[in-house]
Design a protein around this motif. Structure first.
Motif, PDB file in Angstrom:
ATOM      1  N   THR A 120       0.900  -1.168   0.094  1.00  0.00           N
ATOM      2  CA  THR A 120       0.016   0.199   0.155  1.00  0.00           C
ATOM      3  C   THR A 120       0.921   1.218  -0.002  1.00  0.00           C
ATOM      4  O   THR A 120       1.829   1.579   0.734  1.00  0.00           O
ATOM      5  CB  THR A 120      -0.859   0.147   1.312  1.00  0.00           C
ATOM      6  OG1 THR A 120      -1.686  -1.329   1.343  1.00  0.00           O
ATOM      7  CG2 THR A 120      -1.914   1.060   0.969  1.00  0.00           C
ATOM      8  N   ASP A 122       0.520   5.561  -0.273  1.00  0.00           N
ATOM      9  CA  ASP A 122      -0.171   6.781  -0.282  1.00  0.00           C
ATOM     10  C   ASP A 122      -1.647   6.222  -0.473  1.00  0.00           C
ATOM     11  O   ASP A 122      -2.464   6.813  -1.266  1.00  0.00           O
ATOM     12  CB  ASP A 122       0.034   7.456  -1.693  1.00  0.00           C
ATOM     13  CG  ASP A 122       1.412   8.001  -1.327  1.00  0.00           C
ATOM     14  OD1 ASP A 122       1.975   8.446  -0.249  1.00  0.00           O
ATOM     15  OD2 ASP A 122       2.316   8.193  -2.410  1.00  0.00           O
ATOM     16  N   GLY A 123      -1.976   5.293   0.124  1.00  0.00           N
ATOM     17  CA  GLY A 123      -3.432   4.623   0.407  1.00  0.00           C
ATOM     18  C   GLY A 123      -3.805   3.829  -0.776  1.00  0.00           C
ATOM     19  O   GLY A 123      -5.027   3.543  -0.629  1.00  0.00           O
ATOM     20  N   ASP A 149      -8.090   2.697  -3.978  1.00  0.00           N
ATOM     21  CA  ASP A 149      -8.038   3.374  -3.267  1.00  0.00           C
ATOM     22  C   ASP A 149      -8.805   2.807  -1.647  1.00  0.00           C
ATOM     23  O   ASP A 149      -9.731   2.850  -1.762  1.00  0.00           O
ATOM     24  CB  ASP A 149      -8.658   4.880  -3.459  1.00  0.00           C
ATOM     25  CG  ASP A 149      -8.344   5.937  -2.214  1.00  0.00           C
ATOM     26  OD1 ASP A 149      -8.509   5.571  -1.030  1.00  0.00           O
ATOM     27  OD2 ASP A 149      -8.239   7.010  -2.634  1.00  0.00           O
ATOM     28  N   VAL A 151      -9.040   3.970   1.349  1.00  0.00           N
ATOM     29  CA  VAL A 151      -9.851   4.842   2.111  1.00  0.00           C
ATOM     30  C   VAL A 151     -11.487   4.780   1.303  1.00  0.00           C
ATOM     31  O   VAL A 151     -12.564   4.734   2.099  1.00  0.00           O
ATOM     32  CB  VAL A 151      -9.641   6.274   2.066  1.00  0.00           C
ATOM     33  CG1 VAL A 151     -10.581   7.328   2.655  1.00  0.00           C
ATOM     34  CG2 VAL A 151      -8.212   6.251   3.072  1.00  0.00           C
ATOM     35  N   CYS A 163      -9.117   7.120   7.223  1.00  0.00           N
ATOM     36  CA  CYS A 163      -8.247   8.355   6.820  1.00  0.00           C
ATOM     37  C   CYS A 163      -6.828   7.023   6.430  1.00  0.00           C
ATOM     38  O   CYS A 163      -7.133   5.889   6.841  1.00  0.00           O
ATOM     39  CB  CYS A 163      -7.693   9.156   7.676  1.00  0.00           C
ATOM     40  SG  CYS A 163      -6.971   8.600   9.361  1.00  0.00           S
ATOM     41  N   SER A 164      -6.054   7.682   5.795  1.00  0.00           N
ATOM     42  CA  SER A 164      -4.956   6.810   5.592  1.00  0.00           C
ATOM     43  C   SER A 164      -3.739   7.476   5.964  1.00  0.00           C
ATOM     44  O   SER A 164      -3.722   8.816   6.266  1.00  0.00           O
ATOM     45  CB  SER A 164      -4.648   6.451   3.939  1.00  0.00           C
ATOM     46  OG  SER A 164      -4.381   7.810   3.301  1.00  0.00           O
ATOM     47  N   SER A 166       0.428   7.896   4.990  1.00  0.00           N
ATOM     48  CA  SER A 166       1.254   7.520   4.048  1.00  0.00           C
ATOM     49  C   SER A 166       2.817   7.183   4.589  1.00  0.00           C
ATOM     50  O   SER A 166       2.994   7.875   5.849  1.00  0.00           O
ATOM     51  CB  SER A 166       1.738   8.758   3.167  1.00  0.00           C
ATOM     52  OG  SER A 166       2.891   8.528   2.389  1.00  0.00           O
ATOM     53  N   ILE A 192      -5.754   3.836   7.703  1.00  0.00           N
ATOM     54  CA  ILE A 192      -5.243   2.763   6.870  1.00  0.00           C
ATOM     55  C   ILE A 192      -3.694   3.026   6.952  1.00  0.00           C
ATOM     56  O   ILE A 192      -3.494   4.111   6.116  1.00  0.00           O
ATOM     57  CB  ILE A 192      -5.728   2.504   5.793  1.00  0.00           C
ATOM     58  CG1 ILE A 192      -7.237   2.269   6.069  1.00  0.00           C
ATOM     59  CG2 ILE A 192      -5.161   1.666   4.703  1.00  0.00           C
ATOM     60  CD1 ILE A 192      -8.162   2.268   4.674  1.00  0.00           C
ATOM     61  N   ASP A 194       0.163   2.880   5.340  1.00  0.00           N
ATOM     62  CA  ASP A 194       1.004   2.222   4.182  1.00  0.00           C
ATOM     63  C   ASP A 194       2.136   1.327   4.606  1.00  0.00           C
ATOM     64  O   ASP A 194       2.342   1.149   5.658  1.00  0.00           O
ATOM     65  CB  ASP A 194       1.738   3.341   3.507  1.00  0.00           C
ATOM     66  CG  ASP A 194       1.038   4.263   2.418  1.00  0.00           C
ATOM     67  OD1 ASP A 194      -0.192   3.919   2.499  1.00  0.00           O
ATOM     68  OD2 ASP A 194       1.664   5.168   1.947  1.00  0.00           O
TER      69      ASP A 194
END
Length: 429
Positions: A120, A122-123, A149, A151, A163-164, A166, A192, A194
């Protein structure tokens, strides 16, 4: 020792995470869905329960997970929602059920599994460097994935904030990762993270080890387990008797399983194909089963025989049509095919005394456990990442491999066969 309760959305995923704990020095016990009520920690600190909830309706998935978690709320120190490593299924319903059942407001989500090509960045989720929406899962016959994606995928299934995080946000230091986690916890819902490689998983485990709820795929469980003292593990494979054989059931339609079957066939392994279009008429079904029983008897002296479902696109399309004509949905049709394959395998195993089984595909693995009455199992030695040898709790001589369809190298079936037949005892951890 930390007691961990894992609710896994299918049986191969349950085995997958059980293996991660096993490899980090923590024997685990696994209960398939039909036997979930029998589940208990026993002498293991890691308990994995298969809720078989990936392809049921969201409210049913929620109910199954919620009930399992509530049952062990006073016994477990940590709860893990184990999901498909490409986010197929009822992700939001199952995550929500776990938070609701534990009363926790937040859970980190770690989906990366670098050893099996899941990363993963940047999401955005990738499968061996290809965006999820462009990978083999784009046209999954039951749950096609048309979004990369994470998210967006999760947000469509939950009302909680998503949210993700990075890798760029936490790469500089572990302190920055701790700070980010605390910020996300204040927001609640799901964050989430990376994952580019195993080093990222190791760093995340160091920060997340004391979180009460963790969600995602299995890979981080290995690094969480490595942060605890190893437990004694003397479980081994019973020594094989002379003349032992292996039966392989392959219901998966993935390119990986197809390549594995092709490799086995090229090395001389007999491959028998179940005509799935014959299954929805009782007379034609029985004729097809008898054909395969006779074909198996012709190869009964072979070290391994593969029983597979037909993978031709036209046959798959026609099978779905025949099922639909009888009011059977695509997921139910897939289960019917898996049940037929498992039923045939059970009859042949009883007739021929086979006690070593390889199963390819999550749905087929669930059918195998039901038909062979596997109420619980101990997770044993690894064959390849995410796939182990398991031993039935009820029958110590019944050994089997439950492989996710998309896992494994081209030579996997040969490796699995050799592992089952060598019968060597595992070393103590």
């Amino acid at each position: 020792m930390k007691r961990v309760l894992v609710a896994a959305d299918d049986i191969t995923g349950a085995d997958d995470i059980g293996l991660m704990y096993y490899n980090s020095g923590h024997p685990s016990v696994l209960y398939p869905f039909p036997s979930a009520q029998q589940a208990c920690f026993g002498d293991c600190s890691k308990l994995v329960v298969d809720t078989d909830s990936r392809f049921v309706k969201p409210d049913e998935a929620y109910r199954r997970v919620y009930e399992v978690v509530r049952r062990f709320a006073g016994q477990a120190d940590q709860f893990f929602s184990k999901q498909c490593s490409v986010f197929r299924g009822n992700i939001g319903a199952e995550f929500d059920a776990m938070l609701d059942a534990t009363g926790e407001p937040f859970a980190p989500v770690v989906l990366g599994f670098p050893d099996n090509g899941r990363t993963t960045l940047d999401g955005i989720h990738y499968v061996y460097g290809v965006k999820l929406e462009e990978s083999q899962f784009r046209n999954d016959p039951v749950n096609p994935m048309r979004e990369s994606d994470l998210v967006k995928i999760l947000s469509a299934q939950t009302k909680r904030p998503v949210c993700s995080v990075s890798w760029r946000e936490y790469e500089k230091s572990d302190e920055s990762l701790v700070r980010i986690l605390q910020e996300k916890k204040k927001q609640g819902g799901y964050a989430i993270f990376d994952v580019r490689n195993n080093r990222d998983l190791e760093r995340l485990a160091a920060v997340l080890e004391n979180e009460r709820v963790i969600c995602g795929s299995s890979a981080i469980a290995y690094y969480l387990g490595m942060r605890e003292p190893a437990e004694a593990n003397t479980e081994g494979l019973e020594t094989c008797r002379a003349g032992e054989k292996v039966l392989c059931l392959a219901g998966s339609l993935t390119p990986q399983t197809a390549a594995q079957i092709a490799f086995a066939e090229a090395t001389g392994c007999p491959v028998l194909t179940l005509g799935t279009t014959e299954l929805f008429d009782s007379a034609r079904r029985e004729k097809e089963m008898e054909r395969l029983r006779e074909a198996y008897r012709e190869h009964r002296n072979s070290e391994m025989v593969v029983l597979r479902t037909c993978s031709e696109p036209e046959q798959i399309r026609r099978t779905k049509e025949l099922a639909a004509e009888r009011g059977i949905s695509a997921p139910a049709a897939a289960t019917a095919v898996s049940d037929a394959l498992a039923g045939l395998a059970y009859a042949l195993a009883q007739e021929d005394g086979v006690r070593n089984i390889i199963v390819c595909g999550g749905d087929t693995s669930a059918s195998f456990c039901r038909r062979f009455q596997v109420g619980g199992m101990r997770v044993g030695p690894q064959i390849e990442p995410g796939v182990s040898v398991c031993t039935s709790l009820e029958r110590s001589d019944l050994r089997f491999v439950l492989k996710s369809g998309s896992f494994g190298s081209e030579t996997f079936l040969e490796k699995a066969k050799n592992k089952l037949l060598q019968g060597e005892h595992n070393h103590a951890v």
